[in-house]
Design an enzyme around this catalytic site. Structure first.
Site, PDB file in Angstrom:
ATOM      1  N   LYS A  30      46.302  11.936  13.002  1.00 39.29           N
ATOM      2  CA  LYS A  30      46.468  12.434  14.274  1.00 39.29           C
ATOM      3  C   LYS A  30      45.658  10.861  15.135  1.00 39.29           C
ATOM      4  O   LYS A  30      46.420  11.044  15.982  1.00 39.29           O
ATOM      5  CB  LYS A  30      45.562  13.448  14.994  1.00 39.29           C
ATOM      6  CG  LYS A  30      45.111  14.762  14.714  1.00 39.29           C
ATOM      7  CD  LYS A  30      45.055  16.103  14.781  1.00 39.29           C
ATOM      8  CE  LYS A  30      45.331  17.560  14.046  1.00 39.29           C
ATOM      9  NZ  LYS A  30      44.300  18.326  14.010  1.00 39.29           N
ATOM     10  N   ASP A  48      44.560  21.508  22.710  1.00 38.56           N
ATOM     11  CA  ASP A  48      45.158  22.611  20.965  1.00 38.56           C
ATOM     12  C   ASP A  48      45.541  24.098  21.649  1.00 38.56           C
ATOM     13  O   ASP A  48      46.240  24.961  20.984  1.00 38.56           O
ATOM     14  CB  ASP A  48      43.860  22.565  20.154  1.00 38.56           C
ATOM     15  CG  ASP A  48      43.479  22.420  19.043  1.00 38.56           C
ATOM     16  OD1 ASP A  48      45.179  21.550  18.323  1.00 38.56           O
ATOM     17  OD2 ASP A  48      42.816  21.738  18.247  1.00 38.56           O
ATOM     18  N   GLN A 100      38.520  20.477  15.104  1.00 42.50           N
ATOM     19  CA  GLN A 100      39.052  20.331  13.876  1.00 42.50           C
ATOM     20  C   GLN A 100      38.455  21.479  13.170  1.00 42.50           C
ATOM     21  O   GLN A 100      37.383  22.168  13.266  1.00 42.50           O
ATOM     22  CB  GLN A 100      38.741  19.393  13.305  1.00 42.50           C
ATOM     23  CG  GLN A 100      39.797  19.144  11.670  1.00 42.50           C
ATOM     24  CD  GLN A 100      41.795  19.701  12.557  1.00 42.50           C
ATOM     25  OE1 GLN A 100      41.822  19.099  13.410  1.00 42.50           O
ATOM     26  NE2 GLN A 100      42.179  19.984  11.139  1.00 42.50           N
TER      27      GLN A 100
HETATM   28  N1  GUN Z   1      42.934  22.764  11.537  1.00 40.50           N
HETATM   29  C1  GUN Z   1      44.527  23.381  11.026  1.00 40.50           C
HETATM   30  N2  GUN Z   1      45.129  23.341  11.845  1.00 40.50           N
HETATM   31  C2  GUN Z   1      44.658  23.153  13.116  1.00 40.50           C
HETATM   32  C3  GUN Z   1      44.629  23.220  14.211  1.00 40.50           C
HETATM   33  O1  GUN Z   1      46.263  23.052  14.972  1.00 40.50           O
HETATM   34  N3  GUN Z   1      43.739  22.289  14.931  1.00 40.50           N
HETATM   35  C4  GUN Z   1      42.719  22.967  15.163  1.00 40.50           C
HETATM   36  N4  GUN Z   1      41.394  21.912  15.612  1.00 40.50           N
HETATM   37  N5  GUN Z   1      42.261  22.598  13.899  1.00 40.50           N
HETATM   38  C5  GUN Z   1      43.371  22.732  12.698  1.00 40.50           C
END
Ligand code: GUN
Length: 291
Positions: free
Chosen positions: A52, A119, A96
């Protein structure tokens, strides 16, 4: 059979975003700034957050990675979230998941300022999504919609079967596919661990979106000819031939299912890269909304 090439489409989207960021820079405007908080040392989570951050660099965003130890308390994390909520330089941020067991995930997600919740996990944004209001759509479901849209996959009047009811993928996907508009207007069945006779259900599906996390779960016998297959699974399976010692495996038995499918996403190179591109898109949106 057409491959839904998430790698290519996500690159197109990143190029489009970069062009917009270049225009912002030319006008002397502030560029979008994404922060990602990671608690603990989970290898997969560190890899995702690293991707990311790299994607931010590629499109010209600013990015901040906040690393916190595995023993971080809930209060410490909530304090960090408040700091990010208040920091005017940060346009959007993500926590995350998964979080270590001492931390209540729901409490944490509710502490994020909805206007910075790129998110789309805050109940306010999730509720808006369910009510067809404009908001941040969770990146993985958003990426699947975008992939279908760009390939012109027909969804109206189709029977969509979603496998898995996670808050991040399955649940929002089931809502989005039934919404008015394109992609949407599907008749949706949401299946999960208590579903009986899943083969009977999947074999009637025009579109299958599998977000289960069980490698090679979806076999050719479970799929009808011409079905659209979206594989959200990304499980690390031990592999001696790979330098990393593992390979990423999807929920779908690709070799056999692809022979029956009309469209199918590969793993890797399908949904995964789309998730990151859509997170960037949400961050750009967050910046624009703060202007
Ligand atoms: N863990 C797995 N997929 C995601 C996501 O799209 N966002 C976040 N913050 N954590 C994750």
């Amino acid at each position: 059979m057409t491959i839904l090439d998430g790698k290519k489409v996500s690159n197109d989207i990143k190029n489009e975003i970069k062009q917009q960021v270049d225009k912002m820079k030319d006008k002397g405007e502030k560029v979008p700034h994404l922060a990602a908080v990671i608690v603990g040392n989970d290898g997969a989570s560190l890899t995702y957050v690293g991707s990311k951050v790299r994607a931010c660099e590629r499109v010209g965003f600013e990015s901040t990675m906040v690393r916190m130890s595995n023993t971080t308390s809930e209060i410490e994390l909530l304090d960090k979230i408040e700091e990010l909520n208040q920091n005017d330089d940060i346009d959007g941020f993500i926590i995350q998941l998964p979080l270590p067991p001492q931390i209540n995930t729901q409490k944490v997600l509710m502490a994020v300022d909805p206007s910075k919740d790129v998110d789309g996990f805050h109940p306010e944004n999730f509720g808006k999504m369910a009510l067809d209001m404009s908001t941040f759509i969770p990146a993985t479901p958003f990426g699947i919609l975008e992939l279908m849209e760009r390939y012109g996959v027909e969804t109206k009047g189709k029977h969509t079967v979603v496998i898995g009811r996670s808050h991040i993928v399955g649940r929002p996907m089931s809502i989005l596919m039934g919404r008015k508009g394109f992609p949407g207007n599907s008749t949706v069945t949401l299946t999960h661990s208590h579903t009986k006779n899943i083969t009977q259900i999947t074999s009637q599906a025009d579109i299958i979106i599998s977000a289960l996390g069980v490698p090679n779960f979806l076999k050719a016998e479970m799929v009808k000819d011409g079905a659209v297959i979206v594989d959200v699974g990304i499980t690390r399976v031990p592999d001696e031939n790979s330098p990393k010692g593992y390979k990423i495996t999807g929920d779908v038995d690709f070799e056999n299912v692809s022979k029956k499918a009309s469209y199918i996403t590969p793993v890797p190179g399908g949904v995964g890269p789309m998730t990151i591109a859509m997170l960037l898109k949400n961050t750009l949106l967050a910046r624009e909304q703060r202007m």
